[in-house]
Design a protein around this motif. Structure first.
Motif, mmCIF file in Angstrom:
data_model
loop_
_atom_site.group_PDB
_atom_site.id
_atom_site.type_symbol
_atom_site.label_atom_id
_atom_site.label_comp_id
_atom_site.label_asym_id
_atom_site.label_seq_id
_atom_site.Cartn_x
_atom_site.Cartn_y
_atom_site.Cartn_z
ATOM 1 N N UNK A 25 0.757 -1.005 -0.036
ATOM 2 C CA UNK A 25 -0.040 -0.048 -0.248
ATOM 3 C C UNK A 25 0.918 1.310 -0.100
ATOM 4 N N UNK A 26 1.788 1.054 0.718
ATOM 5 C CA UNK A 26 2.833 2.374 0.844
ATOM 6 C C UNK A 26 3.519 2.760 -0.386
ATOM 7 N N UNK A 27 3.825 1.931 -1.189
ATOM 8 C CA UNK A 27 4.341 1.896 -2.395
ATOM 9 C C UNK A 27 3.359 2.424 -3.405
ATOM 10 N N UNK A 28 2.193 1.694 -3.654
ATOM 11 C CA UNK A 28 1.124 2.346 -4.460
ATOM 12 C C UNK A 28 0.725 3.799 -4.169
ATOM 13 N N UNK A 29 0.907 4.180 -2.925
ATOM 14 C CA UNK A 29 0.482 5.492 -2.498
ATOM 15 C C UNK A 29 1.679 6.631 -3.146
ATOM 16 N N UNK A 30 2.720 6.117 -2.912
ATOM 17 C CA UNK A 30 3.957 6.909 -3.400
ATOM 18 C C UNK A 30 3.690 7.157 -4.781
ATOM 19 N N UNK A 31 3.431 6.086 -5.563
ATOM 20 C CA UNK A 31 3.596 6.174 -7.038
ATOM 21 C C UNK A 31 2.391 6.917 -7.609
ATOM 22 N N UNK A 32 1.226 6.948 -6.675
ATOM 23 C CA UNK A 32 -0.051 7.411 -7.011
ATOM 24 C C UNK A 32 0.193 9.081 -7.056
ATOM 25 N N UNK A 33 0.825 9.219 -5.904
ATOM 26 C CA UNK A 33 0.972 10.743 -5.759
ATOM 27 C C UNK A 33 1.639 11.432 -6.996
ATOM 28 N N UNK A 34 3.124 10.595 -7.348
ATOM 29 C CA UNK A 34 3.582 11.108 -8.166
ATOM 30 C C UNK A 34 3.027 11.077 -9.644
ATOM 31 N N UNK A 35 2.118 9.830 -9.782
ATOM 32 C CA UNK A 35 1.294 9.994 -11.133
ATOM 33 C C UNK A 35 0.259 11.070 -11.144
ATOM 34 N N UNK A 36 -0.395 11.271 -9.933
ATOM 35 C CA UNK A 36 -1.554 12.469 -9.816
ATOM 36 C C UNK A 36 -0.820 13.861 -10.422
ATOM 37 N N UNK A 37 0.375 14.154 -9.973
ATOM 38 C CA UNK A 37 1.182 15.345 -10.214
ATOM 39 C C UNK A 37 1.400 15.405 -11.673
ATOM 40 N N UNK A 38 1.957 14.445 -12.197
ATOM 41 C CA UNK A 38 2.025 14.164 -13.577
ATOM 42 C C UNK A 38 0.938 14.204 -14.571
#
Length: 209
Positions: free
Chosen positions: A47-60
């Protein structure tokens, strides 16, 4: 106002098929190629990895003007302010997801039959996945292919936005579009391409029928 499937290609992430490249690297290439709907679908992440990746993808995706959908994980979709969430037949029902995400976020639901299509509409899904059109090994828990006949049914009988998915490749994308699909979801054909930008361009030429 919701933007629901206002594009030709619906791209999904899959780290396991990405030739050793990171989800972020692959997503960046897809966005530079003009992808306008991106779904984060990672089944094997913590879950922590998914959250981190999704935060980056949301910005992008926000910077690129791309609609960002999170698969299954309503909590992560809310935490990163995603545009929507996509769920399957065995996930939380659409009504429950709507209670959590509110009226403005997009909810997509995978469907595999006319009955499921009609049920999705009744439940208030904003769009449906139609498939798997062809056999696919991208998902471990995928059902048998439903063929182009189910796509025909949706195109001929319902106005709900839909995305054709399942085993769609460069060689058959044109056929799917000719049967009425306005939007096609692809996973391995894009994330597994050596040159993602070139593959997206080739797909768009094949789909321009």
């Amino acid at each position: 106002m919701k933007r629901v499937l206002d594009t030709d290609i619906y791209a999904l992430t899959d780290a396991g098929l990405s030739r050793g490249r990171s989800v972020i690297e692959v997503a960046d290439a897809m966005l530079r190629a003009g992808i306008r709907v991106l779904q984060y679908r990672e089944k094997e992440r913590k879950a922590g990895v998914m959250l981190d990746e999704c935060l980056q993808l949301r910005r992008m995706t926000r910077e690129a003007g791309c609609t960002f959908i999170v698969n299954d994980h309503v909590d992560i979709a809310l935490l990163v302010d995603a545009d929507g969430v996509h769920v399957g037949q065995e996930d939380l029902p659409v009504e429950a997801v709507r209670q959590l995400v509110g009226p403005d976020r997009i909810i997509g639901l995978s469907t595999h039959s006319p009955e499921q299509c009609r049920d999705a509409i009744a439940r208030g899904a904003d769009y449906i996945g139609v498939g798997p059109i062809f056999a696919t090994k991208t998902k471990k828990d995928v059902c048998a292919p439903v063929g182009l006949e189910y796509l025909d049914y949706v195109v001929q009988n319902h106005d709900i936005p839909h995305v054709a998915i399942g085993g769609i490749k460069l060689h058959n994308a044109g056929e799917v579009v000719r049967r009425g699909a306005r939007c096609c979801a692809l996973v391995s054909e894009i994330v597994g391409a050596e040159d993602i930008g070139d593959m997206v361009a080739r797909l768009r030429r094949a789909m321009a029928v």
